[in-house]
Design an enzyme around this catalytic site. Sequence first.
Site, PDB file in Angstrom:
ATOM      1  N   ARG A  73     -26.758  26.336 126.231  1.00 23.12           N
ATOM      2  CA  ARG A  73     -27.384  27.584 125.799  1.00 23.12           C
ATOM      3  C   ARG A  73     -26.577  28.263 124.688  1.00 23.12           C
ATOM      4  O   ARG A  73     -27.137  28.803 123.732  1.00 23.12           O
ATOM      5  CB  ARG A  73     -27.528  28.520 127.005  1.00 23.12           C
ATOM      6  CG  ARG A  73     -28.186  29.848 126.689  1.00 23.12           C
ATOM      7  CD  ARG A  73     -28.552  30.579 127.987  1.00 23.12           C
ATOM      8  NE  ARG A  73     -28.826  31.972 127.709  1.00 23.12           N
ATOM      9  CZ  ARG A  73     -27.967  32.974 127.894  1.00 23.12           C
ATOM     10  NH1 ARG A  73     -26.772  32.724 128.394  1.00 23.12           N
ATOM     11  NH2 ARG A  73     -28.293  34.215 127.607  1.00 23.12           N
ATOM     12  N   HIS A  77     -28.225  29.091 121.147  1.00 19.92           N
ATOM     13  CA  HIS A  77     -28.321  30.448 120.633  1.00 19.92           C
ATOM     14  C   HIS A  77     -27.491  30.654 119.370  1.00 19.92           C
ATOM     15  O   HIS A  77     -27.833  31.511 118.551  1.00 19.92           O
ATOM     16  CB  HIS A  77     -27.910  31.438 121.724  1.00 19.92           C
ATOM     17  CG  HIS A  77     -28.938  31.596 122.782  1.00 19.92           C
ATOM     18  ND1 HIS A  77     -29.105  32.752 123.506  1.00 19.92           N
ATOM     19  CD2 HIS A  77     -29.874  30.732 123.258  1.00 19.92           C
ATOM     20  CE1 HIS A  77     -30.099  32.597 124.370  1.00 19.92           C
ATOM     21  NE2 HIS A  77     -30.564  31.367 124.238  1.00 19.92           N
ATOM     22  N   TRP A 222     -35.415  26.269 137.251  1.00 19.26           N
ATOM     23  CA  TRP A 222     -36.692  25.624 136.960  1.00 19.26           C
ATOM     24  C   TRP A 222     -36.870  24.339 137.771  1.00 19.26           C
ATOM     25  O   TRP A 222     -37.998  23.937 138.049  1.00 19.26           O
ATOM     26  CB  TRP A 222     -36.767  25.279 135.473  1.00 19.26           C
ATOM     27  CG  TRP A 222     -36.941  26.423 134.543  1.00 19.26           C
ATOM     28  CD1 TRP A 222     -38.132  26.915 134.060  1.00 19.26           C
ATOM     29  CD2 TRP A 222     -35.914  27.230 133.948  1.00 19.26           C
ATOM     30  NE1 TRP A 222     -37.893  27.971 133.200  1.00 19.26           N
ATOM     31  CE2 TRP A 222     -36.540  28.183 133.119  1.00 19.26           C
ATOM     32  CE3 TRP A 222     -34.521  27.232 134.033  1.00 19.26           C
ATOM     33  CZ2 TRP A 222     -35.832  29.129 132.370  1.00 19.26           C
ATOM     34  CZ3 TRP A 222     -33.810  28.167 133.305  1.00 19.26           C
ATOM     35  CH2 TRP A 222     -34.464  29.103 132.486  1.00 19.26           C
TER      36      TRP A 222
END
Length: 317
Positions: A73, A77, A222
Amino acid sequence: MLVLLASTCALAPTRAPPEVVSRAKFIFGTSCAVGLSTVVAPAVAADVDYKAVAKDIEGIISTDADKGPTLVRLAWHSSGTYDKFLKDGGSGGGTIRFEEELAHGANAGLAKAVGWLEPVKSKYPGISYADLFTLAGVVAIKAARGPIVPWSSGRVDAPASAVTPDGRLPAADLGTPEKTAKGLRNDVFGRMGFDDREIVVLSGAHALGRCHPDASGYDGPWTPAPTILTNSYYSLLLNLPWTPKKWDGPLQYEDPSGKLMMLPSDLLLRDDPKFLKYTKIYAKDNALFFKDFSVAFQKLEELGCEGRLTPTQWASS
């Protein structure tokens, strides 16, 4: 986006360690599109053993497998701010190390990841933060049993003035499916130069990580194996019934067990016909998912840096 598409999901927010910020303020120059065309990039430091750097990053992940998705991540980002029209943002300046960018809403929790990598930066001072963050992403993907993503070195760190405005990363929910789809296609991924297939394949990284209510407001993983990258995200999305979660938090969806979740932006990959055809393809073929994901993630990390990087071997055999 973890992690990617739902970019507001994160570990608990925290400020960057003072030594990260103060040290970073003295690193200037740029090799990529960070909106500093008047800055001349110095030569990239030589004699960096990138395989050794990768090994040390692997060591960080080996102590806590949950750090891997967060490093993916961080890389995402740091790269996902690129604007092909303005020719700024992207991974090239390593600006996510600054308080100004870490304070962006979608980056909640990423100051921890910057801190994890600071000892590596101290051990290998020749590597730029920009290279370190992107290398950490591909190392973490490999550690999650994913593909070996090609990586190139040569990014040169930029000053805090290169931090782009908040709001360039994906939003999980813009109020209606139509607005959320437009935000993804036009305002975020289209701005970077990605098409529908690339949107879907990059979203497969939601197999990794989870959301934390004290950071994004959302809650849960998820998939049942959030430290392993497979095409399971697509299979679960298509084959399980997803219903709105009854709780005091923002709109999200849960499976019948209540242990897994999907965000409004995730359901677009099932409900939007243009996205759905690729979701079905990747749900059936993990090898193809790995192949296309590798290409798309490499593209993401190199946005704005084209022609300025050197392909670099980082993975040990």
